[in-house]
Design a protein around this motif. Sequence first.
Motif, PDB file in Angstrom:
ATOM      1  N   ASP A 199      29.048 128.130  15.755  1.00  0.00           N
ATOM      2  CA  ASP A 199      28.595 126.453  15.704  1.00  0.00           C
ATOM      3  C   ASP A 199      29.071 125.774  14.756  1.00  0.00           C
ATOM      4  O   ASP A 199      29.062 125.723  13.495  1.00  0.00           O
ATOM      5  N   CYS A 200      30.389 125.260  15.274  1.00  0.00           N
ATOM      6  CA  CYS A 200      31.285 124.306  14.530  1.00  0.00           C
ATOM      7  C   CYS A 200      31.675 123.217  15.387  1.00  0.00           C
ATOM      8  O   CYS A 200      31.783 123.437  16.456  1.00  0.00           O
ATOM      9  N   PRO A 201      32.016 122.102  14.686  1.00  0.00           N
ATOM     10  CA  PRO A 201      32.221 120.990  15.544  1.00  0.00           C
ATOM     11  C   PRO A 201      33.561 121.017  16.172  1.00  0.00           C
ATOM     12  O   PRO A 201      33.958 120.596  17.056  1.00  0.00           O
ATOM     13  N   ASP A 202      34.574 121.779  15.768  1.00  0.00           N
ATOM     14  CA  ASP A 202      35.855 121.887  16.185  1.00  0.00           C
ATOM     15  C   ASP A 202      36.081 122.623  17.576  1.00  0.00           C
ATOM     16  O   ASP A 202      37.036 122.229  18.339  1.00  0.00           O
ATOM     17  N   GLN A 203      35.178 123.607  17.749  1.00  0.00           N
ATOM     18  CA  GLN A 203      35.155 124.370  19.077  1.00  0.00           C
ATOM     19  C   GLN A 203      36.720 124.509  19.637  1.00  0.00           C
ATOM     20  O   GLN A 203      36.940 123.877  20.697  1.00  0.00           O
ATOM     21  N   CYS A 204      37.191 125.309  18.860  1.00  0.00           N
ATOM     22  CA  CYS A 204      38.870 125.382  19.028  1.00  0.00           C
ATOM     23  C   CYS A 204      39.179 126.282  20.533  1.00  0.00           C
ATOM     24  O   CYS A 204      38.747 127.151  20.898  1.00  0.00           O
TER      25      CYS A 204
END
Length: 683
Positions: A19-24
């Motif tokens: 749950d992180c905006p970067d979504q690598c």
Amino acid sequence: MHSYIDQPNGVFPSVCSLDCPDQCGLLIHKQDGVITKIEGDPEHPVTQGAICNKVRNMTERIYDAKRLTYPLRRVGRKGEAQFERISWEEAIRTITDRFKQITSEHGAEAILPYSFYGNMGRIGTEGMDRRFFYRLGSSRLQYTICQAAGQEGYTYTMGGGFGIDPEDTVHSKLIIMWGINAVSTNMHQVVLAEKARKNGAKIVVIDVHRNQTGKWADWFIPVQPGTDAALALGIMHVLFKEQLANEDFLAEYTVGHEELREHVKQYTPELVASITGVPAEDIIRLARLYGETEASFIRIGNGPQHHDNGGMCIRTIACLPALTGAWLHKGGGAIKSNSGWLEMNNAALQRPDLLRQSTRSINMNLLGSALLEQEPPIYSLYVYNTNPAVVAPEANKVRQGLAREDLFTVVHDLFLTETAAYADIILPATSSFENTDLYRSYWHHYVQLQQPVIAPYGESKSNVEVFRLLARAMGFEDEALQDSEEDMIRQTLDHPANPVIKGMTYEALREKQYVKGQTTPLLAGKLRTPSGRIELYSKVMERRGYPPLPTYMPLAEEGDLPFLFIPAPNHNFLNSTFSNNEKHVRMEKSPKLHMNRADAARLQIQSGEKVRVWNSRGECILTASAGDDVLPGVAVSQGLWSDDTEHPGSALVNALTPDRIADMGGGAVFFSGRVQIEKLIKR
């Protein structure tokens, strides 16, 4: 075509599930069917091969010796974590027999699903689970613990989760990180900001704590917690007074600018300084810098919205780019969430039409109260993708509710979490690398496909598979409850109402791994506000009983306790994820409490000493870190620590947080609690 699971050796594309905006974008290295290394995908257009320590060391989590491998049934008292092994057949039969019994005796609303986004895959978090519980007729959960207040506030101004493309922020000339520790929680925004900085951009950080992002900034501005709206209004005051507002933009793209102009006259720099703790001269300097920089960008973080006034705070900050016309310049504008761009067919994914009659909904922030006080009572809790015994507010109340002997609790997880210790049945969950799922970022504009890279660990099963099994055992024959993951991905992407995702198909994602949405400039057409413009004055807010103009609303009173307590995120965990994995705990070291050196001296506390932090809700034991990184009267902890620490439950910071509801969206107010601090005296 062979699946990645069938190929024991090689390097395979993947996506980060956190749950992180970067979504690598990721590359997974396998040898003999086992993941040996995780690295960033250098071909991913936004994340470009850089990943955080959390993910780089995720193999430690996937193959952790404590990971669950088979279903368990409780044999001890709740909370004692005493279990015995059972088969999947027995687990499914036990769950469905109890569900049928509870439904017969109390109605299906006595069953409550409780989940969040421990895994951000759309299919695993919003697919078969929603379908099953709609068909069952259980109580519904309001997903409000994270962005609810800020999202509603931002929507009043901008019409939805729409900001600029983060890839454009390399062209920004002023970047304001407002209430976001981006170094720890949005690292690729930092990478993009560094590129902008090399081209002359200035970076300002506004926060309650000089964290890693604050130390990285060109200018750090400490602010009293919960007063960010006042600071934004003070900036507006200066912009209008010194004729730094873009009058042409205001006339063409906004409504309410004349009313706002009059309204903010009261927010003088001197008044705002007395509220925020930011000196008046700094407020003026910041406003001038913002007003004189065309390509100014505000990255609005999660922090400010976790207050009693969080929705209004975000609504207020969201108005700032309209005053300067920053939206018209490449690299100018703001981002709170970009999820609106990638809107998908939620109705096709979740199938609310399976619900036979209206059922009650329960705010997830009120779990403790719901388990102890809800009428009619909740008699069963089904928990997945979250760990509420650690992450929910008023944690002691939550644990008291979980300890009810008449509450039948099922937990589906990778580990025997603090919540699972209270379960009657525990089900082992697959990791994201063992699933098929669809991912969309709430920051960048890419959609990504996860194809299974490894076989399920032990006897673990995905959410989708378990809910299919439960549906079959309940006798539900609806076709929607037997759809495959591929079926659901196709249904979710079939959304002609949103041209941004046109061309995103299952086949395209299988071939390319990620596809970018076909976005247009934000102001190229009408916004989704009632007026089609940026609403500085909102008639909808007025009708709902809110001030129609951005307004500073003080925090709720909490007695005379001297410290505002901010339980912020840390660098090596993501909420409670990784907090029980030895490698990540070693990297994070220990739970600290950051306080101002003057406060510490007054209380005769030195850095490194243990302190007791307490209020009427509970207490925890942390290690003091005194300095100048927070203002007097502010105490900041970092991280949600596992009960596996030296003293179980001693670092449970959410024992201190209130379960009040924010001003908008039913949001959480984690950061609006007050505490007392004292040196821990060993007895």
